[in-house]
Write a protein that holds these residues in place. Structure first.
Motif, PDB file in Angstrom:
ATOM      1  N   GLY A  55       0.839  -1.193   0.000  1.00  0.00           N
ATOM      2  CA  GLY A  55       0.000   0.000   0.000  1.00  0.00           C
ATOM      3  C   GLY A  55       0.870   1.236   0.000  1.00  0.00           C
ATOM      4  O   GLY A  55       2.078   1.172   0.243  1.00  0.00           O
TER       5      GLY A  55
ATOM      6  N   GLY B 167      -0.978  -0.843   6.352  1.00  0.00           N
ATOM      7  CA  GLY B 167      -0.518  -2.141   5.861  1.00  0.00           C
ATOM      8  C   GLY B 167       0.713  -2.639   6.597  1.00  0.00           C
ATOM      9  O   GLY B 167       0.834  -3.837   6.864  1.00  0.00           O
TER      10      GLY B 167
ATOM     11  N   LEU C 119      -3.815  -2.633   0.017  1.00  0.00           N
ATOM     12  CA  LEU C 119      -4.701  -1.683   0.690  1.00  0.00           C
ATOM     13  C   LEU C 119      -4.734  -0.358  -0.061  1.00  0.00           C
ATOM     14  O   LEU C 119      -3.687   0.247  -0.336  1.00  0.00           O
ATOM     15  CB  LEU C 119      -4.236  -1.425   2.130  1.00  0.00           C
ATOM     16  CG  LEU C 119      -4.584  -2.467   3.196  1.00  0.00           C
ATOM     17  CD1 LEU C 119      -3.838  -3.782   2.946  1.00  0.00           C
ATOM     18  CD2 LEU C 119      -4.219  -1.946   4.583  1.00  0.00           C
TER      19      LEU C 119
ATOM     20  N   LEU D  40      -9.918   0.672   7.465  1.00  0.00           N
ATOM     21  CA  LEU D  40      -8.908  -0.241   6.926  1.00  0.00           C
ATOM     22  C   LEU D  40      -8.187  -0.972   8.055  1.00  0.00           C
ATOM     23  O   LEU D  40      -7.941  -2.182   7.992  1.00  0.00           O
ATOM     24  CB  LEU D  40      -7.902   0.521   6.063  1.00  0.00           C
ATOM     25  CG  LEU D  40      -8.359   0.990   4.685  1.00  0.00           C
ATOM     26  CD1 LEU D  40      -7.309   1.893   4.058  1.00  0.00           C
ATOM     27  CD2 LEU D  40      -8.639  -0.204   3.768  1.00  0.00           C
TER      28      LEU D  40
ATOM     29  N   ASN E 228      -7.856   2.869  -0.198  1.00  0.00           N
ATOM     30  CA  ASN E 228      -9.243   3.278  -0.016  1.00  0.00           C
ATOM     31  C   ASN E 228      -9.899   3.600  -1.358  1.00  0.00           C
ATOM     32  O   ASN E 228     -11.014   3.141  -1.649  1.00  0.00           O
ATOM     33  CB  ASN E 228      -9.318   4.497   0.907  1.00  0.00           C
ATOM     34  CG  ASN E 228     -10.743   4.946   1.149  1.00  0.00           C
ATOM     35  OD1 ASN E 228     -11.631   4.132   1.344  1.00  0.00           O
ATOM     36  ND2 ASN E 228     -10.968   6.251   1.124  1.00  0.00           N
TER      37      ASN E 228
ATOM     38  N   ALA F 203      -2.577   4.391   3.811  1.00  0.00           N
ATOM     39  CA  ALA F 203      -2.971   2.989   3.687  1.00  0.00           C
ATOM     40  C   ALA F 203      -1.752   2.077   3.792  1.00  0.00           C
ATOM     41  O   ALA F 203      -1.826   0.974   4.341  1.00  0.00           O
ATOM     42  CB  ALA F 203      -3.689   2.755   2.361  1.00  0.00           C
TER      43      ALA F 203
ATOM     44  N   GLY G 160      -8.379  -4.978   8.744  1.00  0.00           N
ATOM     45  CA  GLY G 160      -7.140  -5.749   8.799  1.00  0.00           C
ATOM     46  C   GLY G 160      -7.028  -6.541  10.086  1.00  0.00           C
ATOM     47  O   GLY G 160      -6.640  -7.725  10.077  1.00  0.00           O
TER      48      GLY G 160
ATOM     49  N   MET H 263      -8.172  -4.640  -0.375  1.00  0.00           N
ATOM     50  CA  MET H 263      -8.940  -4.028   0.698  1.00  0.00           C
ATOM     51  C   MET H 263      -9.157  -2.582   0.305  1.00  0.00           C
ATOM     52  O   MET H 263      -8.216  -1.777   0.317  1.00  0.00           O
ATOM     53  CB  MET H 263      -8.198  -4.144   2.038  1.00  0.00           C
ATOM     54  CG  MET H 263      -9.076  -3.846   3.248  1.00  0.00           C
ATOM     55  SD  MET H 263      -8.163  -3.979   4.821  1.00  0.00           S
ATOM     56  CE  MET H 263      -7.668  -5.694   4.793  1.00  0.00           C
ATOM     57  N   THR H 264     -10.399  -2.240  -0.069  1.00  0.00           N
ATOM     58  CA  THR H 264     -10.648  -0.946  -0.685  1.00  0.00           C
ATOM     59  C   THR H 264     -12.052  -0.441  -0.349  1.00  0.00           C
ATOM     60  O   THR H 264     -12.908  -1.201   0.099  1.00  0.00           O
ATOM     61  CB  THR H 264     -10.483  -1.057  -2.216  1.00  0.00           C
ATOM     62  OG1 THR H 264     -10.752   0.211  -2.820  1.00  0.00           O
ATOM     63  CG2 THR H 264     -11.412  -2.103  -2.795  1.00  0.00           C
TER      64      THR H 264
END
Length: 355
Positions: free
Chosen positions: A81, A89, A128, A192, A130, A85, A196, A154-155
């Motif tokens: 990431g 990560g 990762l 996020l 967003n 982000a 996680g 992961m968004t």
């Protein structure tokens, strides 16, 4: 006049010395209103982030379970990431590693300049972003495909380029940021982070990983101390002072003196090596005070009988509690057959910061 002037000049200093500080001015109504407004806004930030996290609960579905399986069964989880982000990560990668999942953080910029060599068959990518449009991440997708590694995105945008190029999507949804401009990553990074953690803890729950394994990965600090076992800290082998119950007091003193680390006690055992007593520096001092200084006396006559002891698998925290409760500086360590396999000394506990 000069004297009066000097006296007047000293008064503020004298008031300070005597502790008569000038009272703080009362905030004006406008200033007080601003303070309240600031606190109200800060609370709204916390509320926005809390709501962003709570909103994730309804988004956990089959995709989450698939992501769990990929991470659990992977050789290594490569987290990547950029920006905020990316920082989330890095923390996620550290959490995975601390719970027994092999993990590294891969910076996308470094990846295109050779760090893709960190990725291999059997790995899984956890990306990762967003927005899901981070250029540095999106341009890595073809490389991940060529390497044959699955990608978990992961968004906050399930239709973004990152999501479309991923094998599994963990969608946190579109989240309004808590900053005044609606731009600074705040509520989205909180989401996020929470997603996680949910994934990492779900993976932990799905694997055979207990306190013993956790202790191996956390040997230092408070966590390490909370799971350390007696056998890891006790004096054993040549450092374990042992004398037969048929020996003389002089032999016991020699053992206590010559054993490496010079423990303040010696275990006393029978012919089979089973613990039958303990003799300490304190016992020796009491004998001297009583005038019983014959070193030819059998150790069985002056030793402490039925000493409190612990097993090697007992938590050091429990052993420490026992030593505190009974105010002893040494604890013999015995195995299942009652044989003296070690000695736990207060000096070692002090060095390991249990006291």
């Amino acid at each position: 006049m000069a004297r009066a002037s000097r006296s007047t000049a000293r008064k503020p200093r004298l008031r300070a010395i005597l502790g008569h500080a000038t009272p703080a001015p009362t905030p004006s109504p406008a200033a007080q209103d601003e303070r309240e407004a600031t606190l109200t806004y800060a609370r709204s930030v916390l509320e926005a982030e809390a709501q962003a996290i709570l909103g994730l609960m309804g988004r956990l579905d089959g995709s989450f379970l698939r992501a769990l399986e990929l991470v659990r069964d992977s050789v290594q989880t490569v987290v990547t990431g950029v920006g905020k982000a990316g920082l989330i990560g890095q923390k996620l990668s550290a959490t995975l590693a601390s719970t027994g999942i092999r993990s590294v953080f891969l910076h996308p910029t470094e990846a295109v300049h050779g760090d893709l060599g960190r990725v291999g068959r059997g790995d899984v990518i956890l990306a990762l972003s967003n927005s899901g449009t981070t250029e540095e991440l999106v341009r890595l997708l073809p490389s991940f495909k060529r390497l044959g590694v699955p990608v978990i995105a992961m968004t906050g945008d399930a239709e973004s380029p990152l999501a479309r190029g991923a094998d599994v999507v963990l969608d946190i949804g579109r989240i309004e940021e808590a900053c005044p401009m609606g731009m600074v990553p705040t509520a989205s990074t909180a989401a996020l982070h929470a997603m996680g953690d949910a994934l990492a803890m779900a993976v932990l729950r799905a694997r055979p990983f207990g306190s013993a394994e956790y202790a191996l990965l956390h040997p230092g600090g408070k966590i390490g101390r909370s799971v350390m076992r007696v056998f890891e800290l006790m004096r054993s082998g040549p450092a374990n002072p042992v004398v037969r119950d048929s020996a003389k007091l002089s032999e016991a003193v020699v053992v206590m003196t010559n054993t490496p680390g010079r423990p303040g006690a010696t275990n006393v055992v029978d012919r089979q090596g089973r613990l039958v007593g303990i003799f300490t520096d304190g016992d020796l001092r009491r004998l001297v005070e009583q005038g019983r200084t014959s070193f030819d006396v059998p150790i069985r006559d002056v030793m402490g009988k039925r000493p409190r002891c612990v097993g090697p698998e007992v938590l050091v925290l429990q052993a420490t509690k026992l030593m505190r409760e009974f105010r002893v500086d040494q604890l013999p360590v015995v195995d299942a057959e009652g044989k003296a396999v070690g000695l736990l000394d207060v000096q070692d506990l002090l060095a390991a910061r249990y006291f």
